[in-house]
Design a protein around this motif. Structure first.
Motif, PDB file in Angstrom:
ATOM      1  N   LEU A 108      -1.493 -42.264  -7.110  1.00 53.79           N
ATOM      2  CA  LEU A 108      -1.473 -41.288  -6.330  1.00 53.79           C
ATOM      3  C   LEU A 108       0.043 -41.061  -6.049  1.00 53.79           C
ATOM      4  O   LEU A 108       0.567 -42.037  -5.581  1.00 53.79           O
ATOM      5  CB  LEU A 108      -2.212 -41.504  -4.773  1.00 53.79           C
ATOM      6  CG  LEU A 108      -1.718 -40.521  -3.661  1.00 53.79           C
ATOM      7  CD1 LEU A 108      -1.987 -39.153  -4.148  1.00 53.79           C
ATOM      8  CD2 LEU A 108      -2.587 -40.936  -2.526  1.00 53.79           C
ATOM      9  N   THR A 110       2.649 -39.141  -3.981  1.00 55.65           N
ATOM     10  CA  THR A 110       3.366 -38.041  -3.117  1.00 55.65           C
ATOM     11  C   THR A 110       4.235 -37.293  -3.403  1.00 55.65           C
ATOM     12  O   THR A 110       5.340 -37.854  -3.990  1.00 55.65           O
ATOM     13  CB  THR A 110       3.018 -38.399  -1.574  1.00 55.65           C
ATOM     14  OG1 THR A 110       3.877 -39.240  -1.295  1.00 55.65           O
ATOM     15  CG2 THR A 110       1.582 -38.851  -1.332  1.00 55.65           C
ATOM     16  N   HIS A 127      -6.368 -38.090   0.927  1.00 54.17           N
ATOM     17  CA  HIS A 127      -7.106 -39.185   0.186  1.00 54.17           C
ATOM     18  C   HIS A 127      -8.444 -38.961  -0.131  1.00 54.17           C
ATOM     19  O   HIS A 127      -8.766 -39.262  -1.056  1.00 54.17           O
ATOM     20  CB  HIS A 127      -6.885 -40.458   1.476  1.00 54.17           C
ATOM     21  CG  HIS A 127      -7.248 -41.530   1.014  1.00 54.17           C
ATOM     22  ND1 HIS A 127      -8.816 -41.997   1.364  1.00 54.17           N
ATOM     23  CD2 HIS A 127      -6.849 -42.599  -0.002  1.00 54.17           C
ATOM     24  CE1 HIS A 127      -8.823 -43.216   0.629  1.00 54.17           C
ATOM     25  NE2 HIS A 127      -7.908 -43.534  -0.098  1.00 54.17           N
ATOM     26  N   HIS A 165     -10.539 -44.150  -6.230  1.00 50.81           N
ATOM     27  CA  HIS A 165      -9.402 -44.615  -5.665  1.00 50.81           C
ATOM     28  C   HIS A 165      -8.517 -45.182  -6.175  1.00 50.81           C
ATOM     29  O   HIS A 165      -8.374 -45.555  -7.297  1.00 50.81           O
ATOM     30  CB  HIS A 165     -10.285 -45.875  -4.967  1.00 50.81           C
ATOM     31  CG  HIS A 165     -11.263 -45.725  -3.882  1.00 50.81           C
ATOM     32  ND1 HIS A 165     -11.059 -45.749  -2.490  1.00 50.81           N
ATOM     33  CD2 HIS A 165     -12.770 -45.749  -4.159  1.00 50.81           C
ATOM     34  CE1 HIS A 165     -12.273 -45.334  -1.884  1.00 50.81           C
ATOM     35  NE2 HIS A 165     -13.271 -45.412  -2.813  1.00 50.81           N
ATOM     36  N   PRO A 166      -7.345 -44.773  -5.645  1.00 58.75           N
ATOM     37  CA  PRO A 166      -5.928 -45.086  -6.097  1.00 58.75           C
ATOM     38  C   PRO A 166      -5.667 -46.627  -6.372  1.00 58.75           C
ATOM     39  O   PRO A 166      -6.028 -47.408  -5.401  1.00 58.75           O
ATOM     40  CB  PRO A 166      -4.991 -44.327  -5.214  1.00 58.75           C
ATOM     41  CG  PRO A 166      -5.620 -43.321  -4.773  1.00 58.75           C
ATOM     42  CD  PRO A 166      -7.065 -44.022  -4.603  1.00 58.75           C
ATOM     43  N   LEU A 170      -0.410 -46.892  -5.002  1.00 58.34           N
ATOM     44  CA  LEU A 170       0.187 -45.575  -4.230  1.00 58.34           C
ATOM     45  C   LEU A 170       1.743 -45.659  -4.239  1.00 58.34           C
ATOM     46  O   LEU A 170       2.327 -46.454  -4.009  1.00 58.34           O
ATOM     47  CB  LEU A 170      -0.517 -45.806  -2.944  1.00 58.34           C
ATOM     48  CG  LEU A 170       0.544 -45.236  -1.716  1.00 58.34           C
ATOM     49  CD1 LEU A 170       0.096 -43.507  -1.833  1.00 58.34           C
ATOM     50  CD2 LEU A 170      -0.052 -45.791  -0.431  1.00 58.34           C
ATOM     51  N   SER A 188       4.407 -43.722  -2.679  1.00 59.09           N
ATOM     52  CA  SER A 188       4.524 -42.765  -1.371  1.00 59.09           C
ATOM     53  C   SER A 188       5.681 -42.315  -1.527  1.00 59.09           C
ATOM     54  O   SER A 188       6.760 -42.759  -0.731  1.00 59.09           O
ATOM     55  CB  SER A 188       4.124 -43.536  -0.343  1.00 59.09           C
ATOM     56  OG  SER A 188       3.473 -42.650   0.888  1.00 59.09           O
ATOM     57  N   HIS A 194       3.096 -42.386   5.664  1.00 54.78           N
ATOM     58  CA  HIS A 194       3.245 -43.467   4.531  1.00 54.78           C
ATOM     59  C   HIS A 194       2.219 -44.630   4.926  1.00 54.78           C
ATOM     60  O   HIS A 194       1.421 -45.046   4.284  1.00 54.78           O
ATOM     61  CB  HIS A 194       4.710 -43.591   4.454  1.00 54.78           C
ATOM     62  CG  HIS A 194       5.496 -42.651   3.750  1.00 54.78           C
ATOM     63  ND1 HIS A 194       5.763 -42.700   2.438  1.00 54.78           N
ATOM     64  CD2 HIS A 194       6.311 -41.747   4.138  1.00 54.78           C
ATOM     65  CE1 HIS A 194       6.618 -41.702   2.086  1.00 54.78           C
ATOM     66  NE2 HIS A 194       6.668 -41.077   3.132  1.00 54.78           N
ATOM     67  N   LEU A 196      -1.501 -43.661   4.488  1.00 49.97           N
ATOM     68  CA  LEU A 196      -1.831 -43.694   3.222  1.00 49.97           C
ATOM     69  C   LEU A 196      -2.042 -44.811   2.676  1.00 49.97           C
ATOM     70  O   LEU A 196      -2.956 -45.360   2.030  1.00 49.97           O
ATOM     71  CB  LEU A 196      -0.909 -42.850   2.295  1.00 49.97           C
ATOM     72  CG  LEU A 196      -0.598 -41.392   2.324  1.00 49.97           C
ATOM     73  CD1 LEU A 196       0.249 -40.792   1.287  1.00 49.97           C
ATOM     74  CD2 LEU A 196      -2.216 -40.809   1.704  1.00 49.97           C
ATOM     75  N   ALA A 197      -1.126 -45.881   3.187  1.00 50.75           N
ATOM     76  CA  ALA A 197      -1.145 -47.282   2.828  1.00 50.75           C
ATOM     77  C   ALA A 197      -2.679 -47.747   3.449  1.00 50.75           C
ATOM     78  O   ALA A 197      -3.352 -48.693   2.646  1.00 50.75           O
ATOM     79  CB  ALA A 197      -0.007 -48.205   3.092  1.00 50.75           C
ATOM     80  N   CYS A 205      -5.499 -46.755   1.237  1.00 52.06           N
ATOM     81  CA  CYS A 205      -5.511 -47.122   0.072  1.00 52.06           C
ATOM     82  C   CYS A 205      -5.937 -48.668  -0.293  1.00 52.06           C
ATOM     83  O   CYS A 205      -6.200 -49.144  -1.140  1.00 52.06           O
ATOM     84  CB  CYS A 205      -4.419 -46.873  -0.663  1.00 52.06           C
ATOM     85  SG  CYS A 205      -4.020 -44.846  -1.312  1.00 52.06           S
ATOM     86  N   VAL A 234       1.711 -50.939  -3.839  1.00 47.94           N
ATOM     87  CA  VAL A 234       2.127 -49.859  -2.888  1.00 47.94           C
ATOM     88  C   VAL A 234       3.878 -49.537  -3.025  1.00 47.94           C
ATOM     89  O   VAL A 234       4.473 -50.918  -2.663  1.00 47.94           O
ATOM     90  CB  VAL A 234       1.950 -50.141  -1.584  1.00 47.94           C
ATOM     91  CG1 VAL A 234       2.540 -49.282  -0.328  1.00 47.94           C
ATOM     92  CG2 VAL A 234       0.323 -50.280  -1.284  1.00 47.94           C
TER      93      VAL A 234
END
Length: 258
Positions: A14, A16, A82, A91-92, A95, A97, A131, A134-135, A138, A150
């Motif tokens: 993923l 962003t 997400h 699912h990623p 990530l 970010s 950020h 998202l972490a 994920c 990550v």
């Protein structure tokens, strides 16, 4: 493709801010190595660019890609992003970010009063808060798989104050504390956490028309290229022994680490 890079085959990343210069270059680099890509874009004006990128990425054998719009200054929109990625692509595993905003550019000689607390908080929400979210969203899947990456896009501004303002510099510095904690907590579960901290990269929204004064800050004598940042992102995605690091890509501007 090296043996290390082969581990990306079949993984989902993923990204962003994927329609910006660094995002696009990184998406292409991942796709060339067999990684599927969830392409995030922010504004509807970038929809066509995102669609074109998806069409380009899926020309790579076995690569899936799809575009997702979300305003990542908003926590609820971040959660929706997400869930949409999971529903459409899965699912990623990685990530990246990479999203961010500058806010008002007051420069290194600006007045601190030119940045209101409300602006400060808005920039932090986009450049650090979502950020973190998202972490948070994920990592559980990565824990299940015992493998995950990550990667944050920071900035040399986190260490030297930069050329934009205190709101931007401090929001990027917040990512460093976040990655240090995440790395120490999850690295034994196969999840590495790192950041790349670029300076003055061409073909990005932040530097659409850089002045000669800004260019002169770079000892190497030129701006960086998105592909040069993408190569570092690939390194961080493939190297399972490198974690808890901020990699500076700044043409020699900064000395030492931060």
């Amino acid at each position: 493709m090296s043996d290390l890079e082969a581990i990306l085959q079949g993984k989902l990343v993923l990204i962003t801010g994927c329609t910006g210069g660094i995002g696009q270059a990184s998406a292409r680099a991942f796709a060339r190595r067999g990684c599927s890509v969830a392409v995030h874009y922010n504004s509807t004006s970038s929809r066509e660019k995102a669609s074109q990128l998806v069409a380009e990425l899926t020309k790579n054998p076995g690569v899936r890609a799809a575009a997702f719009q979300a305003d990542l200054s908003n926590y609820d929109s971040t959660r929706v992003l997400h869930s949409q990625v999971v529903r459409e692509l899965g699912h990623p595993d990685i990530l990246f970010s990479n999203h961010g905003v500058t806010g008002p550019k007051i420069g290194p000689e600006g007045d601190v009063g030119d940045v209101t607390p409300e602006i400060f908080e808005d920039i932090w929400r986009t450049n650090a808060g979502t950020h973190f979210l998202l972490a948070q969203l994920c990592i559980p899947h990565m824990q299940e798989r015992k493998w995950g990456r990550v990667i944050f896009t920071s900035s040399v501004a986190a260490g030297n104050g930069g050329v934009i303002g205190p709101h931007y510099a401090s929001s990027k510095a917040a990512l460093h504390g976040l990655l240090h904690w995440l790395s120490l907590r999850y690295c034994k579960e196969g999840i590495t956490t790192n950041a790349v901290a670029p300076a003055l990269i061409e073909d990005t929204a932040m530097l659409s028309n850089p002045s000669e004064a800004i260019k002169s800050k770079i000892p190497i004598g030129r701006l960086g290229k998105p592909d040069e940042i993408a190569s570092i992102v690939i390194l961080l995605a493939t190297n399972g022994y490198m974690t808890n690091k901020v990699i500076h890509a700044d043409g020699g501007w900064t000395i030492g680490g931060f």
